[in-house]
Design an enzyme around this catalytic site. Structure first.
Site, PDB file in Angstrom:
ATOM      1  N   HIS A 276      47.159 -77.332  16.663  1.00 12.71           N
ATOM      2  CA  HIS A 276      47.102 -78.442  17.655  1.00 12.71           C
ATOM      3  C   HIS A 276      47.465 -77.699  19.147  1.00 12.71           C
ATOM      4  O   HIS A 276      48.386 -76.921  19.103  1.00 12.71           O
ATOM      5  CB  HIS A 276      47.498 -79.507  17.595  1.00 12.71           C
ATOM      6  CG  HIS A 276      47.106 -80.650  18.405  1.00 12.71           C
ATOM      7  ND1 HIS A 276      47.572 -81.108  19.552  1.00 12.71           N
ATOM      8  CD2 HIS A 276      45.815 -81.730  17.970  1.00 12.71           C
ATOM      9  CE1 HIS A 276      46.801 -82.005  20.065  1.00 12.71           C
ATOM     10  NE2 HIS A 276      45.887 -82.469  19.266  1.00 12.71           N
TER      11      HIS A 276
ATOM     12  N   ASP B 162      41.898 -84.383  12.420  1.00  7.82           N
ATOM     13  CA  ASP B 162      40.510 -84.146  12.108  1.00  7.82           C
ATOM     14  C   ASP B 162      40.409 -83.835  10.634  1.00  7.82           C
ATOM     15  O   ASP B 162      39.584 -84.160   9.684  1.00  7.82           O
ATOM     16  CB  ASP B 162      39.699 -83.210  12.705  1.00  7.82           C
ATOM     17  CG  ASP B 162      39.202 -83.917  14.060  1.00  7.82           C
ATOM     18  OD1 ASP B 162      38.949 -85.192  14.235  1.00  7.82           O
ATOM     19  OD2 ASP B 162      39.391 -83.189  15.050  1.00  7.82           O
TER      20      ASP B 162
HETATM   21  C1  LIG Z   1      43.250 -77.275  18.088  1.00  9.12           C
HETATM   22  C2  LIG Z   1      43.212 -75.597  18.821  1.00  9.12           C
HETATM   23  C3  LIG Z   1      41.813 -75.225  19.577  1.00  9.12           C
HETATM   24  C4  LIG Z   1      44.247 -75.195  19.524  1.00  9.12           C
HETATM   25  O1  LIG Z   1      44.276 -74.292  20.100  1.00  9.12           O
HETATM   26  P1  LIG Z   1      45.328 -73.430  20.779  1.00  9.12           P
HETATM   27  O2  LIG Z   1      46.519 -74.254  21.519  1.00  9.12           O
HETATM   28  O3  LIG Z   1      44.711 -72.626  21.944  1.00  9.12           O
HETATM   29  O4  LIG Z   1      46.019 -72.559  20.056  1.00  9.12           O
HETATM   30  P2  LIG Z   1      45.661 -70.902  19.854  1.00  9.12           P
HETATM   31  O5  LIG Z   1      44.026 -71.046  19.486  1.00  9.12           O
HETATM   32  O6  LIG Z   1      46.147 -70.296  20.831  1.00  9.12           O
HETATM   33  O7  LIG Z   1      46.430 -70.493  18.385  1.00  9.12           O
HETATM   34  C5  LIG Z   1      47.608 -69.923  18.250  1.00  9.12           C
HETATM   35  C6  LIG Z   1      47.652 -69.035  17.194  1.00  9.12           C
HETATM   36  O8  LIG Z   1      47.308 -70.160  15.837  1.00  9.12           O
HETATM   37  C7  LIG Z   1      45.988 -69.453  15.352  1.00  9.12           C
HETATM   38  N1  LIG Z   1      45.331 -70.717  15.036  1.00  9.12           N
HETATM   39  C8  LIG Z   1      45.501 -71.750  15.635  1.00  9.12           C
HETATM   40  N2  LIG Z   1      44.673 -72.558  14.804  1.00  9.12           N
HETATM   41  C9  LIG Z   1      44.198 -72.053  13.838  1.00  9.12           C
HETATM   42  C10 LIG Z   1      43.422 -72.345  12.688  1.00  9.12           C
HETATM   43  N3  LIG Z   1      43.022 -73.903  12.561  1.00  9.12           N
HETATM   44  N4  LIG Z   1      43.116 -71.630  11.648  1.00  9.12           N
HETATM   45  C11 LIG Z   1      43.631 -70.382  11.689  1.00  9.12           C
HETATM   46  N5  LIG Z   1      44.650 -69.952  12.637  1.00  9.12           N
HETATM   47  C12 LIG Z   1      44.824 -70.577  13.832  1.00  9.12           C
HETATM   48  C13 LIG Z   1      45.250 -68.622  16.473  1.00  9.12           C
HETATM   49  O9  LIG Z   1      44.379 -67.865  15.956  1.00  9.12           O
HETATM   50  C14 LIG Z   1      46.356 -68.144  17.046  1.00  9.12           C
HETATM   51  O10 LIG Z   1      46.838 -66.845  16.411  1.00  9.12           O
HETATM   52  P3  LIG Z   1      47.227 -65.714  16.986  1.00  9.12           P
HETATM   53  O11 LIG Z   1      48.598 -65.895  17.823  1.00  9.12           O
HETATM   54  O12 LIG Z   1      47.300 -64.653  15.828  1.00  9.12           O
HETATM   55  O13 LIG Z   1      46.223 -65.116  17.747  1.00  9.12           O
HETATM   56  C15 LIG Z   1      43.195 -74.636  17.542  1.00  9.12           C
HETATM   57  O14 LIG Z   1      44.415 -74.940  16.819  1.00  9.12           O
HETATM   58  C16 LIG Z   1      42.040 -74.706  16.708  1.00  9.12           C
HETATM   59  O15 LIG Z   1      40.997 -74.140  17.050  1.00  9.12           O
HETATM   60  N6  LIG Z   1      42.150 -75.334  15.488  1.00  9.12           N
HETATM   61  C17 LIG Z   1      40.747 -75.699  14.773  1.00  9.12           C
HETATM   62  C18 LIG Z   1      39.848 -76.939  15.379  1.00  9.12           C
HETATM   63  C19 LIG Z   1      40.432 -78.015  15.255  1.00  9.12           C
HETATM   64  O16 LIG Z   1      40.954 -78.455  14.118  1.00  9.12           O
HETATM   65  N7  LIG Z   1      40.559 -78.826  16.427  1.00  9.12           N
HETATM   66  C20 LIG Z   1      40.676 -80.129  16.387  1.00  9.12           C
HETATM   67  C21 LIG Z   1      41.881 -80.466  17.338  1.00  9.12           C
HETATM   68  S1  LIG Z   1      42.350 -82.065  17.014  1.00  9.12           S
END
Ligand SMILES: CC(C)(COP(=O)(O)OP(=O)(O)OC[C@H]1O[C@@H](n2cnc3c(N)ncnc32)[C@H](O)[C@@H]1OP(=O)(O)O)[C@@H](O)C(=O)NCCC(=O)NCCS
Length: 372
Positions: free
Chosen positions: A257, A308
């Site tokens: 998140h 979700d």
């Molecule tokens: C929600 C989300 C977009 C937040 O994104 P964010 O704050 O930008 O977090 P980041 O994408 O920078 O993630 C930080 C790290 O965790 C990892 N990570 C984050 N969510 C992940 C997931 N669901 N699965 C695997 N790895 C994940 C990223 O790859 C990153 O790893 P790294 O540092 O090795 O590159 C992201 O967690 C995500 O895409 N989750 C899946 C989609 C989802 O469930 N969305 C609903 C949100 S309520």
């Protein structure tokens, strides 16, 4: 330069909801989400988000009566729905229908505070009818009209599935609506507020919000989580599945998140609902797979479930088709989006951030014949 994705940037002052990401807390107007999920109906939450106080009996009755009156959709929308049901995805239908609904709103282009209050409640009232109608049409089933005797969530389930839901199922859906109702400055709410800040109308702002919610990194995650549960198929396969995905640097939908650094408080409630609803429907498999995936992702990657993840198994056991899970998020979030739009109008300044230019400088025009 600001961090990519506008993290930590404060885009508006709001009295509607608040998050403590480090501690995993969420409040609507100062009420803890656990308290509201346990005790409040969705209609009470709608009132709370819009007026900033919980309704007394008279206020709740007035709001409920207005919303029940407004559940029917215009003839225009009934006429375009067969085409939308045949040609578009549910989120595209919702986006198009909300945009089209502006044509027949009794308040027209009146952008006064009073008109916007009515428009907001109409949108909340009508969008479940649109979604149920769409689903019945695309599956060749008879349209079920809204039932004025049923509360908001129960009426939706009855229209969708063609039979009055049990009290337990209706209560579960109502609680998920409360959990999805608002969530501070997420991408779709921000989109709605940007559009509202130009003084464009309520329908335009909400159409934009639906478009933003559509993406898999936002609302689309509950559907992706459900597909994952189906792909995994049994709790024993969870560990290998998660390891393989992480190895290939693929995201596990329903985890992580932008704000919460611990378990999303809404996921805590949904996890319990998933277990109970699964057992009650004699279909505990989806909870068991979810639980195994959650354990593995937390162990292997230190990531926590978000709203979700457990919403997927809850909706599945209630009989909701996977591709309606994101639109259901949208119809529940309608409460928060419309409240934020009204809050933006009430104290507006056009939202216009800056950008850091990182492209080339001092270039001179070269005639096209001389370009390489
Ligand atoms: C929600 C989300 C977009 C937040 O994104 P964010 O704050 O930008 O977090 P980041 O994408 O920078 O993630 C930080 C790290 O965790 C990892 N990570 C984050 N969510 C992940 C997931 N669901 N699965 C695997 N790895 C994940 C990223 O790859 C990153 O790893 P790294 O540092 O090795 O590159 C992201 O967690 C995500 O895409 N989750 C899946 C989609 C989802 O469930 N969305 C609903 C949100 S309520």
């Amino acid at each position: 330069m600001t961090e990519k994705g506008l993290r930590e940037v404060v885009a508006a002052a709001t009295s509607i909801s608040d998050i403590d990401g480090a501690r995993g807390r969420l409040w609507y107007v100062g009420y803890d989400i656990h308290d509201l999920a346990e005790n409040a109906t969705y209609e009470e939450v709608v009132h709370l988000l819009h007026t900033l106080h919980l309704p007394n009996r008279g206020e709740l009755d007035a709001l409920t009566d207005f919303m029940v009156e407004e559940r029917e959709v215009s003839r225009f929308l009934r006429e375009v729905m067969p085409t939308l049901a045949q040609q578009t995805s549910p989120m595209s239908m919702l986006r198009t229908s909300v945009s089209a609904a502006s044509a027949y709103d009794p308040d027209g282009w009146d952008n006064s505070a009073e008109a916007n209050e009515r428009k907001a409640y109409r949108l909340i009232a009508k969008t479940p009818t649109l979604l149920a109608m769409y689903h019945r049409m695309r599956t060749g089933q008879e349209i079920v009209p809204p039932n004025p005797k049923l509360p908001h969530a129960a009426s939706f389930l009855a229209m969708l599935l063609g039979e009055e839901p049990s009290q337990e199922d209706a209560d579960v859906l109502d609680t998920t609506f409360t959990l999805y109702a608002d969530h501070t400055m997420n991408a779709s709410t921000f989109t709605a507020r940007i559009i509202a800040s130009t003084l464009a109308d309520m329908f335009s702002a909400i159409t934009g919000a639906i478009a933003a919610l559509k993406g898999p990194l936002h609302g689309g995650a509950n559907e992706e989580a459900m597909k994952m549960l189906e792909e995994v198929g049994s709790p024993e396969r969870a560990e290998a599945y998660v390891a393989d995905r992480l190895e290939r640097k693929q995201k596990i939908m329903g985890f992580g998140h932008a704000v919460y650094k611990t378990m999303d408080p809404r996921a805590i409630v949904l996890k319990k609902l998933s277990k109970e609803a699964g057992e009650r429907h004699d279909d505990p498999r989806w909870y068991e797979i979810s639980e195994a995936i959650e354990r593995t992702v937390t162990e292997q990657k230190g990531l926590h479930a978000n709203v979700d993840f457990y919403a997927a198994s809850v909706y599945h056991v209630l009989g909701i088709p996977t591709d309606l899970m994101t639109p259901i998020f949208a119809i529940a979030r309608m409460a928060g989006w419309t409240a934020h739009v009204r809050e933006q109008y009430a104290d507006n300044r056009v939202i216009r951030p800056d950008s850091d230019y990182v492209g080339p400088r001092r270039q001179s025009y070269v005639p096209i014949e001389e370009r390489r």
